[in-house]
Motif scaffolding. Structure first.
Motif, PDB file in Angstrom:
ATOM      1  N   LYS A   1       0.826  -1.204   0.000  1.00 23.69           N
ATOM      2  CA  LYS A   1       0.000   0.000   0.000  1.00 23.69           C
ATOM      3  C   LYS A   1       0.862   1.256   0.000  1.00 23.69           C
ATOM      4  N   VAL A   2       0.374   2.292  -0.721  1.00 22.87           N
ATOM      5  CA  VAL A   2       1.048   3.583  -0.793  1.00 22.87           C
ATOM      6  C   VAL A   2       0.040   4.701  -0.573  1.00 22.87           C
ATOM      7  N   VAL A   3       0.561   5.881  -0.247  1.00 18.69           N
ATOM      8  CA  VAL A   3      -0.246   7.096  -0.196  1.00 18.69           C
ATOM      9  C   VAL A   3       0.445   8.115  -1.092  1.00 18.69           C
ATOM     10  N   VAL A   4      -0.340   8.792  -1.921  1.00 14.27           N
ATOM     11  CA  VAL A   4       0.195   9.833  -2.797  1.00 14.27           C
ATOM     12  C   VAL A   4       0.331  11.100  -1.953  1.00 14.27           C
ATOM     13  N   VAL A   5       1.529  11.706  -1.966  1.00 16.53           N
ATOM     14  CA  VAL A   5       1.794  12.850  -1.091  1.00 16.53           C
ATOM     15  C   VAL A   5       1.887  14.174  -1.850  1.00 16.53           C
ATOM     16  N   GLN A   6       1.896  14.122  -3.170  1.00 20.61           N
ATOM     17  CA  GLN A   6       1.938  15.341  -3.976  1.00 20.61           C
ATOM     18  C   GLN A   6       1.149  15.139  -5.258  1.00 20.61           C
TER      19      GLN A   6
END
Length: 132
Positions: free
Chosen positions: A84-89
């Motif tokens: 899992k990842v989170v987009v930060v920009q």
């Protein structure tokens, strides 16, 4: 307008890299627990258990320590494909998804967002997502 925003997001896993931070915390991985200001440049992070630590520091002494950092003092952590990842920009900021592949020749990652969209995202625009 969003260009002046920092990139820190809650639950993002970051690596502390700054020489300005206490040397005990340098090269440690931490999870962003709380973003401290509206512009997302500062956050409270918690050192993750099992992070790399110097031989001089007992293994458990830093686990779960909390410190305040700035976005300029940390870097994104790229997980293994399938994690899992989170987009930060960017356009999909704060969206979560799964890393499908790393594309080193383009410095990008192929991500399938939870809403079904597949996109290519730069290394600095996406972080490993903390899952308790």
């Amino acid at each position: 307008q969003t260009r002046n925003l920092g990139w820190l997001c809650e639950k993002a896993i970051v690596k502390i890299v700054s020489e300005q931070v206490d040397s005990r915390f340098r090269n440690q991985k931490a999870v962003v627990e709380r973003v401290l200001c509206d512009d997302c440049h500062s956050a409270e992070v918690r050192i993750l258990p099992g992070s790399k630590q110097s031989v001089a520091t007992p293994k458990t002494s830093l686990d779960n320590s909390k410190i305040i950092i700035r976005d300029s003092e940390v870097q994104t952590v790229i997980p293994s494909p399938g994690k899992k990842v989170v987009v930060v920009q960017g356009l999909y900021r704060n969206c979560t998804g799964v890393l499908l592949a790393v594309v080193p020749e383009l410095n990008t990652m192929r991500v399938q967002l939870d809403n079904g969209i597949e996109c290519d995202i730069g290394y600095s625009e996406c972080c490993k997502l903390y899952e308790a």
